[in-house]
Design a protein around this motif. Sequence first.
Motif, PDB file in Angstrom:
ATOM      1  N   THR A   1       0.813  -1.214   0.000  1.00  0.00           N
ATOM      2  CA  THR A   1       0.000   0.000   0.000  1.00  0.00           C
ATOM      3  C   THR A   1       0.846   1.262   0.000  1.00  0.00           C
ATOM      4  OG1 THR A   1      -1.702  -1.188   1.211  1.00  0.00           O
ATOM      5  CG2 THR A   1      -1.882   1.192   1.186  1.00  0.00           C
TER       6      THR A   1
ATOM      7  N   SER B   1       2.259   2.943  -5.926  1.00  0.00           N
ATOM      8  CA  SER B   1       1.373   3.418  -4.861  1.00  0.00           C
ATOM      9  C   SER B   1       1.779   4.803  -4.381  1.00  0.00           C
ATOM     10  CB  SER B   1       1.391   2.439  -3.688  1.00  0.00           C
ATOM     11  OG  SER B   1       0.827   1.216  -4.068  1.00  0.00           O
TER      12      SER B   1
ATOM     13  N   SER C   1      -4.637   2.018  -3.646  1.00  0.00           N
ATOM     14  CA  SER C   1      -3.190   2.014  -3.481  1.00  0.00           C
ATOM     15  C   SER C   1      -2.680   0.591  -3.270  1.00  0.00           C
ATOM     16  CB  SER C   1      -2.809   2.904  -2.297  1.00  0.00           C
ATOM     17  OG  SER C   1      -1.426   2.915  -2.104  1.00  0.00           O
TER      18      SER C   1
END
Length: 121
Positions: free
Chosen positions: A17, A23, A97
Motif C-alpha cells: 500500500t 502506490s 493504493s
Amino acid sequence: MKRLTDHPHLNTLVRLTFRNPASLIYLGLVLAATLFVAVDTLFVAHEDASFSGVWLFLLAAPAIFLFFLGGSLAGAEAGGPTWFLVLGLAVSVLVQSLALGWFARLVRRVGSAGSAHRQGV
C-alpha cells in the motif's frame, strides 16, 4: 510477546500500500488533489459552486462508487453525511493504493520470469 508490526501479512499489506513506486505516485496525486480542493474551498471565492472536489472522486474511482451504492442502499440522500463521504474517499484511496502495489508486484514478477526464460533459450 509478538508485536503487531511483526506480523508478516500486515507487513505485506503495508509494503504493497505505501512502499512501492506505483502506490507512492498515486498517493502523491491524491495528496496534491486534496490540497488543491482544500485551498480552493477555503481561500478562493466563487460565484458558483466549485468542481475542484471532482478530482478527488475521479482519483478514488471506481472504488468510491461502492460507497455511494452502500450509502444509497442504507437510505442516505445525496451520497450521505459528510463523514461517510470522507471515510469512503479514504478507504477507496487505500484500497486502490493496495491494488496498485499488488499489480506492480505482479508485473515485476511476470517481467522477471519472462526475461529469465528468454535468457535460457
